[in-house]
Design an enzyme around this catalytic site. Structure first.
Site, mmCIF file in Angstrom:
data_model
loop_
_atom_site.group_PDB
_atom_site.id
_atom_site.type_symbol
_atom_site.label_atom_id
_atom_site.label_comp_id
_atom_site.label_asym_id
_atom_site.label_seq_id
_atom_site.Cartn_x
_atom_site.Cartn_y
_atom_site.Cartn_z
ATOM 1 N N GLU A 1 2.901 0.388 3.297
ATOM 2 C CA GLU A 1 2.418 -0.644 4.228
ATOM 3 C C GLU A 1 2.438 -1.973 3.486
ATOM 4 O O GLU A 1 1.954 -2.068 2.356
ATOM 5 C CB GLU A 1 0.978 -0.335 4.675
ATOM 6 N N HIS B 1 0.847 -1.200 0.000
ATOM 7 C CA HIS B 1 0.000 0.000 0.000
ATOM 8 C C HIS B 1 0.881 1.248 0.000
ATOM 9 O O HIS B 1 1.437 1.636 1.019
ATOM 10 C CB HIS B 1 -0.910 -0.047 1.237
ATOM 11 N N ASN C 1 -4.533 4.525 7.696
ATOM 12 C CA ASN C 1 -5.886 5.056 7.492
ATOM 13 C C ASN C 1 -6.812 4.723 8.660
ATOM 14 O O ASN C 1 -7.744 5.460 8.947
ATOM 15 C CB ASN C 1 -6.477 4.538 6.177
HETATM 16 N N1 LIG Z 1 -5.736 7.855 -4.510
HETATM 17 C C1 LIG Z 1 -5.139 7.594 -3.359
HETATM 18 O O1 LIG Z 1 -4.832 8.494 -2.574
HETATM 19 C C2 LIG Z 1 -4.785 6.161 -3.007
HETATM 20 C C3 LIG Z 1 -3.819 5.937 -2.004
HETATM 21 C C4 LIG Z 1 -3.434 4.615 -1.728
HETATM 22 C C5 LIG Z 1 -4.025 3.563 -2.417
HETATM 23 N N2 LIG Z 1 -4.985 3.819 -3.360
HETATM 24 C C6 LIG Z 1 -5.541 2.662 -4.082
HETATM 25 O O2 LIG Z 1 -4.910 2.588 -5.353
HETATM 26 C C7 LIG Z 1 -5.809 2.029 -6.313
HETATM 27 C C8 LIG Z 1 -5.948 2.977 -7.473
HETATM 28 O O3 LIG Z 1 -6.444 4.203 -7.005
HETATM 29 P P1 LIG Z 1 -6.254 5.545 -7.846
HETATM 30 O O4 LIG Z 1 -6.545 6.656 -6.914
HETATM 31 O O5 LIG Z 1 -4.987 5.514 -8.613
HETATM 32 O O6 LIG Z 1 -7.484 5.409 -8.891
HETATM 33 P P2 LIG Z 1 -7.655 6.134 -10.300
HETATM 34 O O7 LIG Z 1 -9.110 6.189 -10.543
HETATM 35 O O8 LIG Z 1 -6.862 7.398 -10.371
HETATM 36 O O9 LIG Z 1 -6.985 5.095 -11.343
HETATM 37 C C9 LIG Z 1 -7.490 3.809 -11.574
HETATM 38 C C10 LIG Z 1 -7.063 3.368 -12.957
HETATM 39 O O10 LIG Z 1 -7.413 1.982 -13.123
HETATM 40 C C11 LIG Z 1 -7.786 1.818 -14.462
HETATM 41 N N3 LIG Z 1 -8.522 0.570 -14.667
HETATM 42 C C12 LIG Z 1 -9.838 0.304 -14.465
HETATM 43 N N4 LIG Z 1 -10.123 -0.960 -14.855
HETATM 44 C C13 LIG Z 1 -8.958 -1.515 -15.313
HETATM 45 C C14 LIG Z 1 -8.617 -2.773 -15.869
HETATM 46 N N5 LIG Z 1 -9.529 -3.732 -16.038
HETATM 47 N N6 LIG Z 1 -7.323 -2.980 -16.238
HETATM 48 C C15 LIG Z 1 -6.394 -2.009 -16.097
HETATM 49 N N7 LIG Z 1 -6.668 -0.785 -15.588
HETATM 50 C C16 LIG Z 1 -7.927 -0.547 -15.203
HETATM 51 C C17 LIG Z 1 -8.623 3.067 -14.752
HETATM 52 O O11 LIG Z 1 -8.788 3.251 -16.155
HETATM 53 C C18 LIG Z 1 -7.766 4.135 -14.092
HETATM 54 O O12 LIG Z 1 -6.807 4.669 -14.978
HETATM 55 C C19 LIG Z 1 -7.106 1.754 -5.551
HETATM 56 O O13 LIG Z 1 -7.100 0.422 -5.121
HETATM 57 C C20 LIG Z 1 -7.024 2.705 -4.369
HETATM 58 O O14 LIG Z 1 -7.762 2.237 -3.248
HETATM 59 C C21 LIG Z 1 -5.357 5.087 -3.683
#
Ligand SMILES: NC(=O)c1ccc[n+]([C@@H]2O[C@H](COP(=O)([O-])OP(=O)(O)OC[C@H]3O[C@@H](n4cnc5c(N)ncnc54)[C@H](O)[C@@H]3O)[C@@H](O)[C@H]2O)c1
Length: 282
Positions: free
Chosen positions: A152, A140, A190
């Site tokens: 993490e 994470h 978190n």
């Molecule tokens: N944003 C944050 O602050 C944060 C922090 C830590 C962890 N996360 C985790 O990271 C992950 C991504 O979050 P994010 O904020 O980058 O989301 P985001 O919406 O910015 O990006 C997600 C991406 O995944 C792509 N996607 C969707 N379906 C797909 C598929 N079948 N194959 C390949 N790509 C696909 C989307 O097109 C998009 O570009 C989540 O699990 C989230 O919980 C987010």
């Protein structure tokens, strides 16, 4: 196994940051998303972020160009072939991630380490969706990935010691600081941070202090770099509500009930910075 080639699934906020730090560390990276437009956006973002590092003097122009050249993009999971480590950073949705992980597993070797960047889903449950779940683990990262030192590491019930060792080695190679966290909603950071923000919202709701004074109190009294309500606006109130609801349900404990004011503001569409209005106006 020596990891020499990494794949990152999802080119969004987290995925492009993870691809960037892996490429800067010297790994060839294949970045996968569903659409070319998402990949183009992701690559443009990471190149812009590396240019910012160059102008700050934390990266040389040569290092940025070399890192950029190490990143390949594809919408085809068959392109994962030689990756020894896959980091899934796609949209936070259980069914979607399960489907992605099955696609990943079908296209890589059976000893390829598969990691998820999920913030709220169960690593054990995600691991159960693939064959050889012992190679699955949570890593994470924090947002923005190139700036934040912490990762993490979350073992599922099935995760092997070898997989855990590979995850630790990766964080070391990326220059990050790992902590081990149990597989419970919110892991460690978190779990502590989000209820603290929720409590700040209760304090505001009860009219005990203004939003400015709550934030000033936590900045000057606790040395926090940003007040909890300004941080709420930055994270997005809808995201915070979803996390509190997941805690409330996951722990079945009323201490995690979302503040009614948080619900009310989300219902009003006051989501923080992204909507122009939250506890503060933007
Ligand atoms: N944003 C944050 O602050 C944060 C922090 C830590 C962890 N996360 C985790 O990271 C992950 C991504 O979050 P994010 O904020 O980058 O989301 P985001 O919406 O910015 O990006 C997600 C991406 O995944 C792509 N996607 C969707 N379906 C797909 C598929 N079948 N194959 C390949 N790509 C696909 C989307 O097109 C998009 O570009 C989540 O699990 C989230 O919980 C987010």
């Amino acid at each position: 196994m020596n990891i020499e080639h990494i794949a990152v699934i999802g080119a969004g906020t987290m995925g492009n940051g993870i691809a960037q730090v892996c490429a800067i560390a010297g790994y060839p990276v294949v970045l996968v998303d569903v659409a070319d437009a998402a990949l183009e956006r992701g690559v443009a973002t990471l190149n812009k972020n590396m240019q910012r590092q160059v102008s700050k003097g934390t990266l040389t122009a040569e290092q940025a160009a070399a890192a950029s050249a190490r990143i390949r993009t594809t919408t085809d999971y068959a392109g994962l072939g030689t990756a020894q480590l896959v980091i899934e950073a796609a949209t936070e949705n259980l069914q979607l991630k399960q489907r992605i992980l099955q696609q990943v597993a079908a296209n890589v070797a059976t000893d390829c380490v598969i990691a998820t960047n999920t913030s709220s889903l169960s690593v054990t449950q995600l691991a159960a969706s693939i064959e050889h779940p012992e190679r699955f683990i949570g890593v994470h990262f924090f947002n923005p990935v190139p700036m934040m030192a912490l990762v993490e590491i979350i073992r599922g019930l099935q995760t092997s010691d070898g997989t855990y060792a590979q995850a630790l080695l990766l964080t070391e190679k990326l220059g990050k600081r790992p902590i081990s966290a149990g597989n419970r909603p919110g892991f460690v950071v978190n779990r502590i941070l989000v209820p603290m923000i929720n409590e700040a919202i209760f304090v505001r709701q009860e009219g005990l202090a203004s939003a400015e004074d709550i934030d000033t109190g936590m900045c000057l009294g606790c040395n926090q770099p940003i007040g909890p309500l300004a941080l709420a606006d930055l994270i997005g109130l809808d995201t915070l509500l979803a996390i509190m609801e997941a805690f409330h349900e996951g722990f079945n404990d009323s201490k995690y009930r979302p503040a009614p004011l948080l619900r009310e503001m989300v219902a009003a569409g006051w989501l923080g910075r992204k909507s122009g209005r939250g506890f503060f106006t933007y």
